[in-house]
Structure formats: C-alpha cells, structure tokens
Design a protein around this motif. Structure first.
Motif, PDB file in Angstrom:
ATOM      1  N   ALA A 114      19.888 -36.486  -0.168  1.00  0.00           N
ATOM      2  CA  ALA A 114      18.840 -36.514  -1.201  1.00  0.00           C
ATOM      3  C   ALA A 114      17.707 -37.412  -0.740  1.00  0.00           C
ATOM      4  O   ALA A 114      17.900 -38.303   0.092  1.00  0.00           O
ATOM      5  CB  ALA A 114      19.418 -37.052  -2.500  1.00  0.00           C
ATOM      6  N   LYS A 115      16.553 -37.154  -1.299  1.00  0.00           N
ATOM      7  CA  LYS A 115      15.400 -37.994  -0.947  1.00  0.00           C
ATOM      8  C   LYS A 115      15.396 -39.253  -1.802  1.00  0.00           C
ATOM      9  O   LYS A 115      15.670 -39.192  -3.012  1.00  0.00           O
ATOM     10  CB  LYS A 115      14.095 -37.236  -1.206  1.00  0.00           C
ATOM     11  CG  LYS A 115      13.982 -35.887  -0.511  1.00  0.00           C
ATOM     12  CD  LYS A 115      13.840 -35.997   0.974  1.00  0.00           C
ATOM     13  CE  LYS A 115      13.597 -34.633   1.613  1.00  0.00           C
ATOM     14  NZ  LYS A 115      13.853 -34.629   3.046  1.00  0.00           N
ATOM     15  N   SER A 116      15.035 -40.399  -1.139  1.00  0.00           N
ATOM     16  CA  SER A 116      14.921 -41.643  -1.911  1.00  0.00           C
ATOM     17  C   SER A 116      13.609 -42.349  -1.568  1.00  0.00           C
ATOM     18  O   SER A 116      13.404 -43.501  -1.908  1.00  0.00           O
ATOM     19  CB  SER A 116      16.103 -42.558  -1.593  1.00  0.00           C
ATOM     20  OG  SER A 116      16.224 -42.724  -0.194  1.00  0.00           O
ATOM     21  N   HIS A 156      16.238 -41.683   4.484  1.00  0.00           N
ATOM     22  CA  HIS A 156      15.087 -42.601   4.603  1.00  0.00           C
ATOM     23  C   HIS A 156      15.127 -43.733   3.580  1.00  0.00           C
ATOM     24  O   HIS A 156      14.097 -44.158   3.075  1.00  0.00           O
ATOM     25  CB  HIS A 156      13.761 -41.838   4.435  1.00  0.00           C
ATOM     26  CG  HIS A 156      13.562 -40.781   5.474  1.00  0.00           C
ATOM     27  ND1 HIS A 156      13.752 -39.437   5.216  1.00  0.00           N
ATOM     28  CD2 HIS A 156      13.214 -40.873   6.771  1.00  0.00           C
ATOM     29  CE1 HIS A 156      13.520 -38.742   6.310  1.00  0.00           C
ATOM     30  NE2 HIS A 156      13.196 -39.599   7.273  1.00  0.00           N
ATOM     31  N   PHE A 157      16.372 -44.200   3.262  1.00  0.00           N
ATOM     32  CA  PHE A 157      16.456 -45.189   2.185  1.00  0.00           C
ATOM     33  C   PHE A 157      15.676 -46.461   2.523  1.00  0.00           C
ATOM     34  O   PHE A 157      14.911 -46.983   1.696  1.00  0.00           O
ATOM     35  CB  PHE A 157      17.916 -45.548   1.866  1.00  0.00           C
ATOM     36  CG  PHE A 157      17.983 -46.474   0.696  1.00  0.00           C
ATOM     37  CD1 PHE A 157      17.950 -45.978  -0.601  1.00  0.00           C
ATOM     38  CD2 PHE A 157      17.976 -47.860   0.865  1.00  0.00           C
ATOM     39  CE1 PHE A 157      17.929 -46.833  -1.694  1.00  0.00           C
ATOM     40  CE2 PHE A 157      17.965 -48.719  -0.224  1.00  0.00           C
ATOM     41  CZ  PHE A 157      17.940 -48.196  -1.508  1.00  0.00           C
ATOM     42  N   PHE A 158      15.865 -46.990   3.721  1.00  0.00           N
ATOM     43  CA  PHE A 158      15.280 -48.307   4.033  1.00  0.00           C
ATOM     44  C   PHE A 158      13.754 -48.234   4.086  1.00  0.00           C
ATOM     45  O   PHE A 158      13.070 -49.133   3.601  1.00  0.00           O
ATOM     46  CB  PHE A 158      15.876 -48.862   5.331  1.00  0.00           C
ATOM     47  CG  PHE A 158      17.346 -49.177   5.186  1.00  0.00           C
ATOM     48  CD1 PHE A 158      17.762 -50.412   4.719  1.00  0.00           C
ATOM     49  CD2 PHE A 158      18.318 -48.221   5.465  1.00  0.00           C
ATOM     50  CE1 PHE A 158      19.112 -50.701   4.549  1.00  0.00           C
ATOM     51  CE2 PHE A 158      19.670 -48.490   5.307  1.00  0.00           C
ATOM     52  CZ  PHE A 158      20.071 -49.736   4.841  1.00  0.00           C
ATOM     53  N   ALA A 166      11.711 -49.980  -6.360  1.00  0.00           N
ATOM     54  CA  ALA A 166      12.209 -49.606  -7.697  1.00  0.00           C
ATOM     55  C   ALA A 166      12.664 -48.149  -7.677  1.00  0.00           C
ATOM     56  O   ALA A 166      13.732 -47.802  -8.199  1.00  0.00           O
ATOM     57  CB  ALA A 166      11.116 -49.828  -8.736  1.00  0.00           C
ATOM     58  N   TYR A 167      11.882 -47.268  -7.044  1.00  0.00           N
ATOM     59  CA  TYR A 167      12.253 -45.851  -7.018  1.00  0.00           C
ATOM     60  C   TYR A 167      13.512 -45.630  -6.167  1.00  0.00           C
ATOM     61  O   TYR A 167      14.431 -44.902  -6.566  1.00  0.00           O
ATOM     62  CB  TYR A 167      11.102 -44.975  -6.504  1.00  0.00           C
ATOM     63  CG  TYR A 167      11.466 -43.504  -6.617  1.00  0.00           C
ATOM     64  CD1 TYR A 167      11.501 -42.883  -7.869  1.00  0.00           C
ATOM     65  CD2 TYR A 167      11.828 -42.759  -5.505  1.00  0.00           C
ATOM     66  CE1 TYR A 167      11.895 -41.545  -7.998  1.00  0.00           C
ATOM     67  CE2 TYR A 167      12.204 -41.425  -5.626  1.00  0.00           C
ATOM     68  CZ  TYR A 167      12.237 -40.831  -6.876  1.00  0.00           C
ATOM     69  OH  TYR A 167      12.628 -39.526  -7.004  1.00  0.00           O
TER      70      TYR A 167
END
Ligand SMILES: CC(=O)SCCNC(=O)CCNC(=O)[C@H](O)C(C)(C)COP(=O)(O)OP(=O)(O)OC[C@H]1O[C@@H](n2cnc3c(N)ncnc32)[C@H](O)[C@@H]1OP(=O)(O)O
Ligand SMILES: CC(=O)C(=O)O
Length: 536
Positions: A114-116, A156-158, A166-167
């Motif tokens: 999932a995209k973060s 691409h969490f970091f 926050a998102y």
C-alpha cells in the motif's frame, strides 16, 4: 485454503522470506515454477516462519506456483504468503480481480502493498489521500473477513514519513485497526541509514501501537544494518531474501540477519539445529537461481573464515576466537588457512595441520617453507589459489625430495596458421617414467589442450589413473613486467577426478611453459590423491 501449520516457533517474532517475490525482482534471476518450489522447500527446511511465494494473478507462473505449492509441499515450518496490492481506487474490493486472485491462491497469509507517501498516492495512484486510506481499510478488512492473516507493506514509508509524518502514521493506524497483524515499514528506495530507521520505527511504534515490521532495500549497502536497527527499535517482523537477492542492488540478506538474531541477540528464530544449515541453504539457493555464491558473503562465503595474514594465524594457533567473531561451525562454515607471501610460520603450521602434517616440532622446516613460499610468490606464484601446488611444495620439504612421477626430456607445442584462416595445434612430449622412454604427439583445440592430450597419451599406460582426470578450469593472468621487456604469465589450472577438485599454478614468461608447469603439478597431485607411489 491450505491447512495452516502450527508455527514451530513463537509468533512473537517473524522471520519472513521474500526471495520468491522481491528476490525474483533481481536483474538476471528468472525462476521457473519448479525452481520456486525447490527454493520454497529449502527455506521451509531452514525454518523461516513465512515464505512469500509471489504475486498470484500478476503472471501465470506465480498463479501456478501457489496451486502447486499447496498440492506438492508439506510445509513443516513456514506459512505460505501471497503478495498483492490493495484494491484499485474507485473499485469495490470484492470486484477487484487481483484481490480475488489473492484469495484464490489459497495462501493462509496475504501481504498487501500500500502507499504511505502522499506524492505516490497522488502521482502513482492518481487518487486522494482519503481514498488511499479507504483502499487500505477495505482490503485488509475484506481479507480478514475471508479468514486470511494480513500483513501490510507500507511502500516508501520512510520517505513518505519525512514528507508527511502524520499521513504516513495514519496509514499504519488504518491498517492496524482494520485487522492487519503486522504493518511493515518499507525502505523501498533503500536510501535510509540505521540511525534514521531506528528513530522512525521507535516513534511510529510509540505513536500508533501497531505491531511493526521492516523491509529494507540495500541501495546504501545498509539493508542488514537497517533491519537490525529496526529490531533494536522494536520491530518484531523482518523481511529478507536469501543471499540478499532483490530489486536493483538487492534486499536485506536473510542469512546475516538470522545469524545476528540468533548469535548476537540471543533470540531463537530458527528451529533447533537449523542455524548450522545456514551455509548449505545459502549455497543451495544460489545454485537454483543459477548465480555463483558470493565468496565474501558474511557468515556463509568460503572466505568468511579464511585467514591470510601471518599475525592472525599466529594468534589463531593459540585460540581461533582471537581472530573470528564466531565459531564458523555454528553456521555450517569452516575455518581455512591461506598460504601466501603474507604467511608466517604459524600460517604454514596450521595449513600443514589442515593437510595432515604435524609441523609443530620443526621450526627449521617450517622456516624453509615460509621462505620458499615468499620467494615463489615474488616470482609470481600464488598459493592461496593453488592449494595442490602448495601441498606438493610442502611434501617436497617434508619428504626431502620432489614427488616425481615422470621426468621430462622435452616438450614442444606448434601452432599452425593456415591461409584459409584455420589453425592446427599439435604438441609432442618426450618423457621418462618407470625406466621407459615415452614419446607422444597429439592435437588439440589450442596448444595447451594439445599438450594436455599428449601428456595423457604418453602416461596413460603407465598410470591408468590419469584417464579419470579432467581439466575443469584454466585461467591466465599477465603479471606486470619485472624485467623491462618480458612480462610474466601466471596460469591457474583446476582439475577434477570426479571426487574432488584441486588447483595448481605455473609461472613463466611464456604462457605455454606456465601452463606446462601447472599441468605437471595437476597430474602429480592427481596421482598422489589416487595413492600412486612416486618413482624412486
Ligand atoms: C515495491 C515493490 O517492489 S512492490 C512489488 C512490485 N512487483 C511487481 O510490480 C511485479 C508484478 N507486477 C505486475 O505483473 C504488474 O505490474 C501488475 C499485474 C501488478 C499490474 O500490471 P498493470 O495493470 O499492467 O499496471 P502497471 O504495471 O502499469 O501498474 C500500475 C497500476 O498499478 C496501480 N497500483 C500501483 N500501486 C498500487 C497499490 N499499492 N495499490 C493499488 N494499485 C496500485 C497503479 O495505480 C496503476 O493502476 P492503473 O493502471 O489502473 O492506473
Ligand atoms: C514492498 C517492497 O518490496 C518495497 O517496498 O520495497
């Protein structure tokens, strides 16, 4: 759905392998279904907790893999995991064919990507941040309702966290609240460093309370360190690939991660006895993907416990722990002594011991061997790559005479260039063995091949054991010229008798003369291995 095996280890910490999904994204790896099944068996045998098998529905091979893995593999330790994306924007989850394919795979566990990162949401998914959260929530909840265990990979969490923390955290919370067992923070572009990873993991854990995992690509060469930094900060699920295979430069390498967890952190992550299988499994997977195992890989490489420097050897003679961070046997590897011009007496003594000679009482002999090795290495020989030539040299000093099976009267090799562009290679050898004069001529693909054949023809009647020898590798290196005009040529030859392989070296200004020396040693060593006594 497959029967879910009882986890053989506590569920409190997960070793999750993604060789068959992320590992297969490495350039040059192209696995068949049969290859994937073989690797899955090795990984299950090793004892990882989860095996991500691929993306069902993305290609026929991965779809077939799941069908066959369920039917053909009786998993002892691992649970099979299917990988796929959250539902598409604007599509009902039950209508999304790729989500249906995840269910149809029959895998008891699903990892959703999932995209973060808000820019990825806007540019790659072309949707809103709110819809992305709904995609995560709907897909996790739907799969949970269908009885699947769900992990969520936050791509691409970091990088996303750096832009909009926050998102990024909201995605973690949403997945966790919808029923994801683990939310995996992914360093997809592989640009993070260990201190950054541990700081982010610590904060996200404190702020969301979700169970966290780590997936680290290796673009800074820090994937293993980043994985361990995440564990230090509280992650309890590590995603890795065998030998670090993966997209671009690779992924976090399963073997050093597991070895560190077991041996440095004291955390049991494999079933009893399996850590000692590490080297075997690493090499077995390399064979299946058709890549040469890296000789310098931590823990499992053939050089991982190979000692070259004389001072190291002298301390190791007293206690191997003085120059080794672990006992190599713990990971199924072994210590090796290398002989070179960096050797001292201790290196020769230890190498001698490896070869079955007790040299400890003879300082003078050991000193002579050290001096000969240094002198020959200065002339261009290399003994660390030519164990068999070293053993012949050592035996010559121990036994007081060279181990000769034949004497050379002369040899010659002829290369004939013809006007039509073809070549002919012919060699003649004249030898003496057991009192007989032996003369033979042979042709070959090149002059060295012709010499090798002539040597065999001449000797085979006297030494029938030579028929079983095969030249398996031949390397030539031109060494820097030392005498102004002439450069030196070094030849390394590897020979096999079907039971084992050995390497020999020759050095001369002329490539054919250097090859002759290497062949001469190769044959002498082959006869020695066959238990043939040398000539008087
Ligand atoms: C970081 C990682 O490594 S994740 C793993 C990546 N692995 C792979 O991509 C290997 C397997 N992939 C494939 O076979 C194909 O890419 C498929 C079957 C998944 C998709 O193929 P296609 O439908 O042709 O699309 P394409 O490859 O161009 O991917 C872009 C589509 O995926 C969508 N997408 C990308 N990420 C996600 C996501 N996390 N959730 C939902 N949809 C996503 C994009 O919005 C785009 O959809 P659109 O075509 O409707 O605009
Ligand atoms: C999921 C994955 O492979 C990545 O983010 O790199």
């Amino acid at each position: 759905m497959t029967d879910v095996p009882e986890p053989s280890l506590s569920d409190a910490f997960h070793v999750f392998d993604t060789t068959l999904r992320d590992g297969a994204q490495r350039e040059g790896i192209n696995l068949t279904v049969a290859d994937k099944l073989t690797i899955a068996r090795h990984l299950d045998d090793y004892g990882v907790g989860f095996i991500e098998g691929g993306w069902p529905g993305a290609n026929p091979r991965d779809t077939e893999f799941f069908q066959r893995a369920r039917a053909e593999i009786d998993f002892k330790h691992a649970q099979l995991v299917a990988f796929g994306a959250t539902r598409k924007a604007g599509v009902r989850v039950e209508d999304d064919p790729q989500v249906t394919a995840l269910l149809e795979s029959g895998a008891p566990v699903v990892t959703l990507v999932a995209k973060s990162h808000v820019r990825h949401v806007e540019l790659a998914l072309r949707t809103t941040p709110e819809e992305n959260l709904a995609m995560v929530r709907d897909t996790v909840a739907y799969l949970r309702a269908q009885g699947r265990r769900v992990f969520l990979d936050c791509e691409h969490f970091f990088d996303g966290y750096a832009l909009d923390p926050a998102y990024a955290k909201e995605v973690v919370r949403t997945a966790s609240e919808a029923g994801a067992d683990v939310v995996v923070l992914c360093d997809t572009n592989g640009g993070m460093l260990p201190a950054q990873v541990s700081a982010v993991v610590r904060t996200v854990l404190a702020d969301t309370g979700a169970r966290l995992g780590i997936h680290a690509q290796d673009d800074t060469g820090c994937a293993v360190a980043n994985t361990l930094a995440a564990v230090d900060a509280g992650a309890t699920h590590v995603q890795c690939t065998a030998n670090g295979y993966g997209e671009r430069v690779g992924n976090s390498n399963l073997f050093p991660v597991v070895a560190a967890l077991e041996l440095k952190y004291g955390r049991r992550v494999l079933p009893p006895g399996k850590l000692a299988e590490t080297t075997r499994i690493s090499h077995a997977v390399a064979e299946v993907v058709n890549l040469t195992p890296s000789t310098h890989q931590p823990y499992v490489g053939v050089s991982a416990f190979a000692h070259k420097a004389g001072l190291h050897a002298s301390a190791i003679k007293v206690d191997p722990d003085l120059y080794q961070h672990i006992d190599p046997a713990l990971v199924g590897n072994s210590m090796r002594m290398l002989v070179s011009d960096m050797a001292g007496r201790a290196s020769i003594e230890l190498k001698g011991k490896e070869l079955g000679f007790d040299l400890s009482g003879d300082r003078e002999l050991v000193g002579r061997v050290v001096a000969r090795v240094k002198e020959r290495e200065l002339a261009g020989y290399t003994y660390e790559a030519a164990d068999a030539s070293f053993e012949l040299l050592l035996r010559e000093e121990v036994e007081g005479r060279p181990r000769r099976y034949f004497e050379v009267e002369s040899w010659r090799a002829i290369v004939e260039d013809r006007p039509d562009g073809t070549h002919a290679n012919e060699a003649t050898v004249k030898l003496w063995a057991k009192g007989e004069r032996l003369v033979a001529t042979a042709e070959g693909n090149g002059p060295v091949h012709a010499l090798d054949r002539a040597l065999r023809v001449a000797l085979e009647r006297i030494y029938p054991q030579l028929a079983g020898l095969e030249l398996v590798d031949y390397k030539v290196r031109i060494l820097e010229g030392r005498l102004g005009t002439g450069s030196t040529t070094r030849v390394l030859v590897s020979t096999s008798d079907g039971q084992g392989e050995w390497s020999t070296v020759g050095v001369a200004e002329n490539v054919i003369a250097a090859s002759w020396q290497a062949l001469d040693d190769a044959y002498a060593y082959g006869l020695l291995r066959a238990g043939v006594e040398p000539q008087e």
